[in-house]
Design a protein around this motif. Sequence first.
Motif, PDB file in Angstrom:
ATOM      1  N   GLU A 124       0.837  -1.210   0.000  1.00 24.02           N
ATOM      2  CA  GLU A 124       0.000   0.000   0.000  1.00 24.02           C
ATOM      3  C   GLU A 124       0.868   1.254   0.000  1.00 24.02           C
ATOM      4  O   GLU A 124       0.579   2.220  -0.718  1.00 24.02           O
ATOM      5  CB  GLU A 124      -0.919   0.005   1.216  1.00 24.02           C
ATOM      6  CG  GLU A 124      -2.023  -1.023   1.170  1.00 24.02           C
ATOM      7  CD  GLU A 124      -2.810  -1.115   2.473  1.00 24.02           C
ATOM      8  OE1 GLU A 124      -2.695  -0.197   3.321  1.00 24.02           O
ATOM      9  OE2 GLU A 124      -3.527  -2.115   2.646  1.00 24.02           O
ATOM     10  N   ASN A 125       1.925   1.243   0.800  1.00 24.05           N
ATOM     11  CA  ASN A 125       2.807   2.415   0.870  1.00 24.05           C
ATOM     12  C   ASN A 125       3.506   2.678  -0.464  1.00 24.05           C
ATOM     13  O   ASN A 125       3.612   3.830  -0.903  1.00 24.05           O
ATOM     14  CB  ASN A 125       3.853   2.228   1.969  1.00 24.05           C
ATOM     15  CG  ASN A 125       3.245   2.248   3.354  1.00 24.05           C
ATOM     16  OD1 ASN A 125       2.108   2.666   3.555  1.00 24.05           O
ATOM     17  ND2 ASN A 125       3.998   1.769   4.326  1.00 24.05           N
ATOM     18  N   ILE A 126       3.971   1.619  -1.112  1.00 29.63           N
ATOM     19  CA  ILE A 126       4.627   1.776  -2.418  1.00 29.63           C
ATOM     20  C   ILE A 126       3.629   2.319  -3.433  1.00 29.63           C
ATOM     21  O   ILE A 126       3.948   3.211  -4.220  1.00 29.63           O
ATOM     22  CB  ILE A 126       5.230   0.436  -2.893  1.00 29.63           C
ATOM     23  CG1 ILE A 126       6.389   0.020  -2.000  1.00 29.63           C
ATOM     24  CG2 ILE A 126       5.670   0.521  -4.358  1.00 29.63           C
ATOM     25  CD1 ILE A 126       7.565   0.981  -1.981  1.00 29.63           C
ATOM     26  N   ARG A 127       2.421   1.798  -3.417  1.00 32.28           N
ATOM     27  CA  ARG A 127       1.389   2.268  -4.342  1.00 32.28           C
ATOM     28  C   ARG A 127       1.110   3.760  -4.117  1.00 32.28           C
ATOM     29  O   ARG A 127       1.016   4.534  -5.071  1.00 32.28           O
ATOM     30  CB  ARG A 127       0.102   1.460  -4.161  1.00 32.28           C
ATOM     31  CG  ARG A 127      -0.993   1.860  -5.126  1.00 32.28           C
ATOM     32  CD  ARG A 127      -2.220   0.948  -4.958  1.00 32.28           C
ATOM     33  NE  ARG A 127      -3.231   1.275  -5.929  1.00 32.28           N
ATOM     34  CZ  ARG A 127      -4.156   2.232  -5.772  1.00 32.28           C
ATOM     35  NH1 ARG A 127      -4.202   2.930  -4.656  1.00 32.28           N
ATOM     36  NH2 ARG A 127      -5.031   2.479  -6.724  1.00 32.28           N
ATOM     37  N   GLU A 128       0.995   4.167  -2.849  1.00 34.59           N
ATOM     38  CA  GLU A 128       0.756   5.582  -2.541  1.00 34.59           C
ATOM     39  C   GLU A 128       1.906   6.457  -3.021  1.00 34.59           C
ATOM     40  O   GLU A 128       1.682   7.539  -3.571  1.00 34.59           O
ATOM     41  CB  GLU A 128       0.534   5.756  -1.042  1.00 34.59           C
ATOM     42  CG  GLU A 128      -0.801   5.203  -0.572  1.00 34.59           C
ATOM     43  CD  GLU A 128      -0.975   5.277   0.936  1.00 34.59           C
ATOM     44  OE1 GLU A 128      -0.179   5.970   1.610  1.00 34.59           O
ATOM     45  OE2 GLU A 128      -1.902   4.617   1.440  1.00 34.59           O
ATOM     46  N   ARG A 140       3.795  10.421  -7.011  1.00 36.64           N
ATOM     47  CA  ARG A 140       4.743  10.851  -8.035  1.00 36.64           C
ATOM     48  C   ARG A 140       4.124  10.829  -9.426  1.00 36.64           C
ATOM     49  O   ARG A 140       4.804  11.022 -10.426  1.00 36.64           O
ATOM     50  CB  ARG A 140       5.991   9.975  -7.983  1.00 36.64           C
ATOM     51  CG  ARG A 140       6.848  10.299  -6.778  1.00 36.64           C
ATOM     52  CD  ARG A 140       7.900   9.260  -6.534  1.00 36.64           C
ATOM     53  NE  ARG A 140       8.780   9.600  -5.439  1.00 36.64           N
ATOM     54  CZ  ARG A 140       8.475   9.574  -4.153  1.00 36.64           C
ATOM     55  NH1 ARG A 140       7.263   9.248  -3.772  1.00 36.64           N
ATOM     56  NH2 ARG A 140       9.352   9.882  -3.219  1.00 36.64           N
ATOM     57  N   ASN A 141       2.803  10.563  -9.465  1.00 37.17           N
ATOM     58  CA  ASN A 141       2.034  10.571 -10.710  1.00 37.17           C
ATOM     59  C   ASN A 141       2.598   9.582 -11.738  1.00 37.17           C
ATOM     60  O   ASN A 141       2.676   9.886 -12.924  1.00 37.17           O
ATOM     61  CB  ASN A 141       1.972  11.989 -11.292  1.00 37.17           C
ATOM     62  CG  ASN A 141       0.794  12.164 -12.219  1.00 37.17           C
ATOM     63  OD1 ASN A 141      -0.203  11.450 -12.111  1.00 37.17           O
ATOM     64  ND2 ASN A 141       0.909  13.099 -13.137  1.00 37.17           N
ATOM     65  N   LEU A 142       2.978   8.395 -11.252  1.00 39.23           N
ATOM     66  CA  LEU A 142       3.488   7.348 -12.127  1.00 39.23           C
ATOM     67  C   LEU A 142       2.427   6.266 -12.293  1.00 39.23           C
ATOM     68  O   LEU A 142       1.775   5.874 -11.336  1.00 39.23           O
ATOM     69  CB  LEU A 142       4.735   6.689 -11.523  1.00 39.23           C
ATOM     70  CG  LEU A 142       6.000   7.526 -11.434  1.00 39.23           C
ATOM     71  CD1 LEU A 142       7.064   6.787 -10.625  1.00 39.23           C
ATOM     72  CD2 LEU A 142       6.524   7.850 -12.816  1.00 39.23           C
ATOM     73  N   GLU A 197       4.764   2.856 -16.053  1.00 40.05           N
ATOM     74  CA  GLU A 197       5.946   3.722 -15.969  1.00 40.05           C
ATOM     75  C   GLU A 197       6.905   3.243 -14.886  1.00 40.05           C
ATOM     76  O   GLU A 197       8.121   3.192 -15.106  1.00 40.05           O
ATOM     77  CB  GLU A 197       5.529   5.166 -15.706  1.00 40.05           C
ATOM     78  CG  GLU A 197       4.852   5.829 -16.888  1.00 40.05           C
ATOM     79  CD  GLU A 197       4.225   7.169 -16.534  1.00 40.05           C
ATOM     80  OE1 GLU A 197       4.209   8.044 -17.427  1.00 40.05           O
ATOM     81  OE2 GLU A 197       3.749   7.353 -15.386  1.00 40.05           O
ATOM     82  N   LEU A 198       6.368   2.888 -13.727  1.00 42.00           N
ATOM     83  CA  LEU A 198       7.228   2.402 -12.644  1.00 42.00           C
ATOM     84  C   LEU A 198       7.885   1.088 -13.044  1.00 42.00           C
ATOM     85  O   LEU A 198       9.071   0.875 -12.794  1.00 42.00           O
ATOM     86  CB  LEU A 198       6.430   2.228 -11.348  1.00 42.00           C
ATOM     87  CG  LEU A 198       7.223   1.733 -10.138  1.00 42.00           C
ATOM     88  CD1 LEU A 198       8.427   2.632  -9.854  1.00 42.00           C
ATOM     89  CD2 LEU A 198       6.319   1.642  -8.921  1.00 42.00           C
ATOM     90  N   SER A 199       7.154   0.235 -13.707  1.00 39.00           N
ATOM     91  CA  SER A 199       7.701  -1.031 -14.186  1.00 39.00           C
ATOM     92  C   SER A 199       8.855  -0.790 -15.151  1.00 39.00           C
ATOM     93  O   SER A 199       9.920  -1.392 -15.022  1.00 39.00           O
ATOM     94  CB  SER A 199       6.599  -1.847 -14.872  1.00 39.00           C
ATOM     95  OG  SER A 199       7.138  -2.955 -15.532  1.00 39.00           O
TER      96      SER A 199
END
Length: 102
Positions: A16-20, A25-27, A31-33
């Motif tokens: 959950e924290n990583i998702r937040e 960061r509007n990714l 994009e994160l992948s």
Amino acid sequence: MIALISPSKAQRLLAENIREHRLQRNLTQEELSSRSGVPLSTLRKFEQQGVISLESFLKLLMVLGMLDNVVKATKMETIPFSSIDEVIALNNAPKRKRGRRT
């Protein structure tokens, strides 16, 4: 030290924290992948179930600018000394390379 949360609960909270952080960061997941080199399917599974390898988790943290904080959080705290004898004893003690057998 007694843990107040279970490992599975910790996994879900980390996801959950990583998702937040990603959303802040509007990714997008894509994009994160792409930036981290973590496969999109792995990232999706992590955000949904909290399941991921340590290496992939660290790659995500690196892209999100959180890796240094996690490394610092696992660093051994320094022990406050109450006398000079404790300092001398610690410096003379051999550094442990293995745990003790019980």
